[in-house]
Enzyme design. Structure first.
Site, PDB file in Angstrom:
ATOM      1  N   VAL A   1       6.619  50.245  34.088  1.00 42.12           N
ATOM      2  CA  VAL A   1       5.745  49.940  32.943  1.00 42.12           C
ATOM      3  C   VAL A   1       5.998  48.546  32.360  1.00 42.12           C
ATOM      4  O   VAL A   1       5.074  47.742  32.208  1.00 42.12           O
ATOM      5  CB  VAL A   1       5.974  50.967  31.816  1.00 42.12           C
ATOM      6  CG1 VAL A   1       5.001  50.771  30.689  1.00 42.12           C
ATOM      7  CG2 VAL A   1       5.864  52.358  32.351  1.00 42.12           C
TER       8      VAL A   1
ATOM      9  N   HIS B   1     -23.096  58.938  25.771  1.00 43.70           N
ATOM     10  CA  HIS B   1     -23.547  57.954  26.760  1.00 43.70           C
ATOM     11  C   HIS B   1     -23.985  56.681  26.049  1.00 43.70           C
ATOM     12  O   HIS B   1     -24.661  56.774  25.041  1.00 43.70           O
ATOM     13  CB  HIS B   1     -24.720  58.540  27.546  1.00 43.70           C
ATOM     14  CG  HIS B   1     -25.293  57.578  28.519  1.00 43.70           C
ATOM     15  ND1 HIS B   1     -24.682  57.283  29.720  1.00 43.70           N
ATOM     16  CD2 HIS B   1     -26.414  56.811  28.467  1.00 43.70           C
ATOM     17  CE1 HIS B   1     -25.406  56.392  30.372  1.00 43.70           C
ATOM     18  NE2 HIS B   1     -26.471  56.086  29.628  1.00 43.70           N
TER      19      HIS B   1
ATOM     20  N   LYS C   1      16.666  46.726  12.041  1.00 43.22           N
ATOM     21  CA  LYS C   1      15.557  46.968  11.113  1.00 43.22           C
ATOM     22  C   LYS C   1      14.966  48.339  11.361  1.00 43.22           C
ATOM     23  O   LYS C   1      14.886  48.768  12.525  1.00 43.22           O
ATOM     24  CB  LYS C   1      14.452  45.939  11.367  1.00 43.22           C
ATOM     25  CG  LYS C   1      14.817  44.542  10.978  1.00 43.22           C
ATOM     26  CD  LYS C   1      13.573  43.684  11.077  1.00 43.22           C
ATOM     27  CE  LYS C   1      13.919  42.230  11.097  1.00 43.22           C
ATOM     28  NZ  LYS C   1      13.150  41.473  12.065  1.00 43.22           N
TER      29      LYS C   1
ATOM     30  N   GLY D   1      26.886  52.340  12.673  1.00 40.01           N
ATOM     31  CA  GLY D   1      27.549  53.610  12.417  1.00 40.01           C
ATOM     32  C   GLY D   1      28.264  54.133  13.641  1.00 40.01           C
ATOM     33  O   GLY D   1      27.951  53.786  14.783  1.00 40.01           O
TER      34      GLY D   1
ATOM     35  N   GLY E   1      12.389  50.982  12.300  1.00 45.55           N
ATOM     36  CA  GLY E   1      11.268  50.809  13.244  1.00 45.55           C
ATOM     37  C   GLY E   1      11.774  50.728  14.676  1.00 45.55           C
ATOM     38  O   GLY E   1      11.070  51.094  15.605  1.00 45.55           O
TER      39      GLY E   1
ATOM     40  N   GLU F   1       9.618  45.150  43.539  1.00 38.87           N
ATOM     41  CA  GLU F   1       9.870  46.572  43.254  1.00 38.87           C
ATOM     42  C   GLU F   1      10.565  47.192  44.467  1.00 38.87           C
ATOM     43  O   GLU F   1      10.065  47.098  45.587  1.00 38.87           O
ATOM     44  CB  GLU F   1       8.535  47.281  42.944  1.00 38.87           C
ATOM     45  CG  GLU F   1       8.598  48.788  42.868  1.00 38.87           C
ATOM     46  CD  GLU F   1       9.609  49.344  41.862  1.00 38.87           C
ATOM     47  OE1 GLU F   1       9.543  48.972  40.676  1.00 38.87           O
ATOM     48  OE2 GLU F   1      10.487  50.147  42.279  1.00 38.87           O
TER      49      GLU F   1
ATOM     50  N   THR G   1      13.207  49.788  18.459  1.00 40.47           N
ATOM     51  CA  THR G   1      12.705  49.059  19.630  1.00 40.47           C
ATOM     52  C   THR G   1      11.184  48.988  19.624  1.00 40.47           C
ATOM     53  O   THR G   1      10.589  47.921  19.810  1.00 40.47           O
ATOM     54  CB  THR G   1      13.172  49.769  20.922  1.00 40.47           C
ATOM     55  OG1 THR G   1      14.588  49.876  20.884  1.00 40.47           O
ATOM     56  CG2 THR G   1      12.744  49.008  22.163  1.00 40.47           C
ATOM     57  N   CYS G   2      10.552  50.123  19.435  1.00 35.62           N
ATOM     58  CA  CYS G   2       9.093  50.196  19.535  1.00 35.62           C
ATOM     59  C   CYS G   2       8.426  49.161  18.632  1.00 35.62           C
ATOM     60  O   CYS G   2       7.600  48.368  19.074  1.00 35.62           O
ATOM     61  CB  CYS G   2       8.633  51.600  19.173  1.00 35.62           C
ATOM     62  SG  CYS G   2       6.873  51.742  18.961  1.00 35.62           S
TER      63      CYS G   2
HETATM   64  C1  LIG Z   1       9.092  46.073  26.096  1.00 31.33           C
HETATM   65  C2  LIG Z   1       8.907  47.527  25.726  1.00 31.33           C
HETATM   66  C3  LIG Z   1       7.635  48.037  25.590  1.00 31.33           C
HETATM   67  C4  LIG Z   1       7.451  49.364  25.231  1.00 31.33           C
HETATM   68  N1  LIG Z   1       6.172  49.832  25.098  1.00 31.33           N
HETATM   69  C5  LIG Z   1       5.972  51.121  24.762  1.00 31.33           C
HETATM   70  C6  LIG Z   1       4.657  51.623  24.570  1.00 31.33           C
HETATM   71  O1  LIG Z   1       3.670  50.893  24.709  1.00 31.33           O
HETATM   72  N2  LIG Z   1       4.500  52.912  24.221  1.00 31.33           N
HETATM   73  C7  LIG Z   1       5.575  53.750  24.072  1.00 31.33           C
HETATM   74  O2  LIG Z   1       5.378  54.914  23.760  1.00 31.33           O
HETATM   75  N3  LIG Z   1       6.839  53.307  24.236  1.00 31.33           N
HETATM   76  C8  LIG Z   1       7.060  52.006  24.575  1.00 31.33           C
HETATM   77  N4  LIG Z   1       8.342  51.554  24.704  1.00 31.33           N
HETATM   78  C9  LIG Z   1       9.465  52.510  24.548  1.00 31.33           C
HETATM   79  C10 LIG Z   1       9.783  52.755  23.074  1.00 31.33           C
HETATM   80  O3  LIG Z   1      10.038  51.543  22.430  1.00 31.33           O
HETATM   81  C11 LIG Z   1      10.975  53.693  22.986  1.00 31.33           C
HETATM   82  O4  LIG Z   1      10.723  54.862  23.713  1.00 31.33           O
HETATM   83  C12 LIG Z   1      11.282  54.082  21.549  1.00 31.33           C
HETATM   84  O5  LIG Z   1      11.544  52.947  20.772  1.00 31.33           O
HETATM   85  C13 LIG Z   1      12.473  55.044  21.512  1.00 31.33           C
HETATM   86  O6  LIG Z   1      12.793  55.374  20.198  1.00 31.33           O
HETATM   87  P1  LIG Z   1      14.271  55.767  19.782  1.00 31.33           P
HETATM   88  O7  LIG Z   1      14.208  56.091  18.347  1.00 31.33           O
HETATM   89  O8  LIG Z   1      14.803  56.758  20.716  1.00 31.33           O
HETATM   90  O9  LIG Z   1      15.143  54.448  20.026  1.00 31.33           O
HETATM   91  P2  LIG Z   1      15.029  52.982  19.434  1.00 31.33           P
HETATM   92  O10 LIG Z   1      13.633  52.650  19.064  1.00 31.33           O
HETATM   93  O11 LIG Z   1      15.712  52.122  20.433  1.00 31.33           O
HETATM   94  O12 LIG Z   1      15.839  53.048  18.092  1.00 31.33           O
HETATM   95  C14 LIG Z   1      17.203  53.190  18.038  1.00 31.33           C
HETATM   96  C15 LIG Z   1      17.693  52.508  16.780  1.00 31.33           C
HETATM   97  O13 LIG Z   1      19.055  52.797  16.601  1.00 31.33           O
HETATM   98  C16 LIG Z   1      19.709  51.643  16.115  1.00 31.33           C
HETATM   99  N5  LIG Z   1      21.124  51.794  16.453  1.00 31.33           N
HETATM  100  C17 LIG Z   1      21.674  51.894  17.682  1.00 31.33           C
HETATM  101  N6  LIG Z   1      23.007  52.070  17.574  1.00 31.33           N
HETATM  102  C18 LIG Z   1      23.292  52.059  16.257  1.00 31.33           C
HETATM  103  C19 LIG Z   1      24.497  52.207  15.518  1.00 31.33           C
HETATM  104  N7  LIG Z   1      25.671  52.403  16.120  1.00 31.33           N
HETATM  105  N8  LIG Z   1      24.430  52.156  14.179  1.00 31.33           N
HETATM  106  C20 LIG Z   1      23.248  51.963  13.541  1.00 31.33           C
HETATM  107  N9  LIG Z   1      22.087  51.832  14.196  1.00 31.33           N
HETATM  108  C21 LIG Z   1      22.102  51.886  15.539  1.00 31.33           C
HETATM  109  C22 LIG Z   1      19.009  50.512  16.829  1.00 31.33           C
HETATM  110  O14 LIG Z   1      19.182  49.293  16.141  1.00 31.33           O
HETATM  111  C23 LIG Z   1      17.575  50.990  16.830  1.00 31.33           C
HETATM  112  O15 LIG Z   1      16.861  50.534  15.716  1.00 31.33           O
HETATM  113  C24 LIG Z   1       8.559  50.213  25.024  1.00 31.33           C
HETATM  114  C25 LIG Z   1       9.860  49.695  25.137  1.00 31.33           C
HETATM  115  C26 LIG Z   1      10.033  48.364  25.474  1.00 31.33           C
HETATM  116  C27 LIG Z   1      11.421  47.826  25.591  1.00 31.33           C
END
Ligand SMILES: Cc1cc2nc3c(=O)[nH]c(=O)nc-3n(C[C@H](O)[C@H](O)[C@H](O)COP(=O)(O)OP(=O)(O)OC[C@H]3O[C@@H](n4cnc5c(N)ncnc54)[C@H](O)[C@@H]3O)c2cc1C
Length: 464
Positions: free
Chosen positions: A184, A441, A42, A119, A44, A204, A46-47
Site C-alpha cells: 500500500v 445512473h 501529538k 510512558g 492523532g 517488490e 501516525t494516521c
Molecule cells: C504512510 C502511511 C499511510 C497510511 N495510510 C492509511 C490509510 O490511508 N488508511 C488507513 O486506514 N490507514 C493508513 N495507515 C495506517 C494507519 O496510520 C495506522 O493503522 C494507524 O495509525 C494505527 O493506529 P494506532 O493507534 O495503532 O497507532 P499509531 O497511530 O501509530 O499511534 C500510536 C501512538 O502512540 C504513541 N506512542 C508510542 N509509544 C509511546 C510511548 N512509550 N509513550 C507515549 N506515547 C507513545 C505514538 O507517538 C503514536 O502517537 C497509513 C500509515 C502510513 C505510515
C-alpha cells in the site's frame, strides 16, 4: 485524580494517542469512565500526522496535477507548469493542523486528561512517565502503534534513503526514486511522485504489486501503472544499496543495479513495543506484536491492546474499531468483536484498489473450489467511469446459492464505493438482494449493482 505520593489515577490509562488510543479514550469518556491518555508526540498518531491524512492530501495534489496535464483531452486548454512543493506542503500541513485542532478540542471537551511524555508500563495497572505514576483502577490499554521497518543492513539516513515519514516532509520533487516495496505505502508514493513528474521504479520481492489483494486486482493495477510509465520489478529481491554525490545505487539479487536520487523504504511496519515494559509486566509479546484474544485482552488481566500493536490489518479504522470495542468491553457492554475479514481496505494510488472480505482464492480455500462463484464487471461498461476515462473492474465473490463473501474493485475513485461493498459483505447479503436495490445512473456505484445483478443471473449492461 492525584494521591499523596504524587501518582495519579483514572478508570483507564491509555498508552498512545493514535487512532486506537484516542478512539478508546473518546468512547470511554462518553461512557462516563475517567481517562488518562499518554502521548509522547501529538494526539492523532501516525494516521493523522504521518500516514492516512498527509498521504491523501499529496494524492489529491497529484490528481490535480494529472487533471492539468490531461485537460486538453477533454477540450480544456491546460498544461502542468510544475509542482510548487512549498505550497503542496502547506496545503497538506493545513489539512492536518485543522484536523489536529478539532481532535484536541474534542478530547478536551470530553474531559480526558492528556499527559505529554513517553510512558512505560511498570506494573499491570501502572504507566510511568518522567517519574510520575499513572494508575488505572479498571484497565490499562496499550496503543503504541507501529513504526516504519527496514531490512537488515539497510540503514535509513533520512536524506537519500528514507521512509514514509521523511517522504512526507520532502521540500522538492525528486527527479527519480526507487521504491522498495509494492504494498500500500509503496504504490501510493510511487503514484504521487509519478504524477509530480518523477521517474519511479518499484521493487517488490513477491510476484505482484499489492500482493495481499485478489490477484485480478494486481494484474489491472500493474497494467495501469505500465500505462502511466511507473516502472516496477516484481519477484526480485533487494540485495544492497550504496550512495554517492549523484544519488543511490540499489542492487538487486538478479544482479541488476538501479540508480536514483532517492530510495524509499516501504517494506512494512513493525509494532512499537520494544523497551516499553510490556514483557516485564507479564504481557505476552510475539515478534513485537502484543498477543490478544478476540476480545483484545492481553495475557494480563485488565490490560488490553489495540491497533497496529495487535497483529493483523494495519489500518486506522481498525484502530478506531478496536478502541471503541475495548472501551465498551471495559464498561461491560459486551460489544461484538472486530473481525479483520470484515474491515474494508483501500489503496489510494491511481487507480485505486478497494476490497473487503475474502479474495477469490481465500473463498475457494475456505468453501471449496466448486462452491464459489464470482463475477467481474468491467468498468468499460460503466458510463461514469467512461466519463472519467478510467478503466478497471468490480468483482464480487459469493458462496454458491449463498451470500457475498468478498469484493474487490480497481479504478479511479473506487475507494468511495467500499461503503456499500462493506455493507453487503458484513451483512452477508445475497447477490439477489443487492440486485433488487436500485443504483443511481450515471454513477460508478452502478457498477456494484451490475456485478450483483449478473451474479444473481440477471445481467443488464453485460454481454452474458
Ligand atoms: C504512510 C502511511 C499511510 C497510511 N495510510 C492509511 C490509510 O490511508 N488508511 C488507513 O486506514 N490507514 C493508513 N495507515 C495506517 C494507519 O496510520 C495506522 O493503522 C494507524 O495509525 C494505527 O493506529 P494506532 O493507534 O495503532 O497507532 P499509531 O497511530 O501509530 O499511534 C500510536 C501512538 O502512540 C504513541 N506512542 C508510542 N509509544 C509511546 C510511548 N512509550 N509513550 C507515549 N506515547 C507513545 C505514538 O507517538 C503514536 O502517537 C497509513 C500509515 C502510513 C505510515
Amino acid at each position: 485524580m492525584a494521591d499523596s505520593s504524587g501518582s495519579r489515577s483514572a478508570d483507564l490509562v491509555i498508552l498512545g494517542a493514535g487512532s486506537g488510543g484516542y478512539a478508546c479514550a473518546l468512547r470511554a469518556a462518553e461512557l462516563d469512565l475517567s481517562v488518562i491518555l499518554i502521548e509522547r508526540d501529538k494526539v492523532g498518531g501516525t494516521c493523522l500526522h504521518r500516514g492516512c491524512i498527509p498521504t491523501k492530501a499529496l494524492l489529491h495534489a497529484a490528481e490535480v496535477a494529472d487533471a492539468a496535464r490531461e485537460g486538453a483531452k477533454v477540450g480544456v486548454r491546460s498544461s502542468l507548469d510544475g509542482i510548487d512543493m512549498d505550497t503542496v506542503n502547506s496545503y497538506k500541513d493545513g489539512v492536518v493542523a485543522r484536523l489536529h485542532k478539532g481532535l484536541a478540542g474534542l478530547i478536551k471537551m470530553r474531559k480526558i486528561e492528556v499527559v505529554e511524555g513517553t510512558g512505560k508500563l511498570v506494573a499491570s495497572n501502572t504507566v510511568e512517565v518522567d517519574g510520575t505514576r499513572y494508575e488505572a483502577t479498571k484497565a490499562v490499554v496499550l496503543a503504541t502503534g507501529s513504526y516504519s521497518r527496514s531490512l537488515p543492513g539497510l540503514d535509513i539516513d533520512g536524506e537519500r534513503i528514507i521512509t514514509s515519514e521523511q517522504a512526507l516532509r520532502l521540500d522538492r520533487v525528486p527527479s527519480s526514486v526507487v521504491v522498495l516495496g509494492g504494498g500500500v505505502i509503496g504504490v501510493e508514493f510511487a503514484s504521487v511522485w509519478k504524477s509530480f513528474g518523477a521517474d519511479v521504479t518499484i521493487i517488490e520481492a513477491l510476484p505482484r504489486l499489492v500482493p495481499v489483494e485478489d490477484e485480478s486486482a494486481s494484474k489491472v493495477l500493474e497494467r495501469a501503472f505500465r500505462k502511466r510509465k511507473i516502472n516496477f520489478k516484481t519477484g526480485v529481491r533487494f540485495s544492497g544499496v550504496t550512495q554517492d554525490d549523484s544519488g543511490v545505487h540499489v542492487s538487486l539479487e538478479s544482479g541488476e543495479t538501479l540508480d536514483a536520487e532517492l530510495l524509499l523504504v516501504a517494506v512494512g511496519r513493525g509494532p512499537s513495543s520494544a523497551g516499553l515494559g510490556y514483557e516485564e509486566a507479564g504481557v505476552t509479546v510475539e515478534r513485537g506484536f502484543v498477543t490478544t484474544d478476540e476480545r483484545l485482552h492481553t495475557s494480563v488481566p485488565n490490560v488490553f491492546a489495540v491497533g497496529d500493536l495487535v497483529r493483523g490489518l494495519q489500518l486506522a479504522h481498525r484502530g478506531f474499531a478496536h478502541g471503541i470495542f475495548v472501551a465498551e468491553e471495559i464498561a461491560g457492554l459486551n460489544p461484538v468483536p472486530v473481525v479483520d475479514s470484515g474491515i474494508p481496505r483501500v489503496t489510494y494510488c491511481d487507480p485505486e484498489v478497494a476490497s473487503v472480505g475474502l479474495t477469490e482464492a481465500q473463498a475457494k480455500e475456505q468453501y471449496g473450489d466448486d462452491k464459489v462463484e464470482s463475477f467481474e464487471y468491467n468498468l468499460g461498461g460503466n458510463g461514469k467511469s467512461q466519463i472519467l476515462a478510467t478503466t478497471g473492474f468490480v468483482k464480487t465473490i459469493r458462496v454458491k446459492e449463498g451470500p457475498v463473501v468478498g469484493f474487490v474493485a480497481v479504478g479511479a475513485r473506487m475507494g468511495e464505493q467500499i461503503g456499500e461493498a462493506s455493507l453487503i459483505v458484513n451483512w452477508e447479503a445475497f447477490p439477489e438482494e443487492v440486485a433488487a436495490i436500485i443504483h443511481a445512473h450515471p454513477t460508478q456505484n452502478e457498477s456494484l449493482g451490475e456485478a450483483h445483478m449478473a451474479l444473481a443471473g440477471k445481467p443488464l449492461h453485460v454481454h452474458a
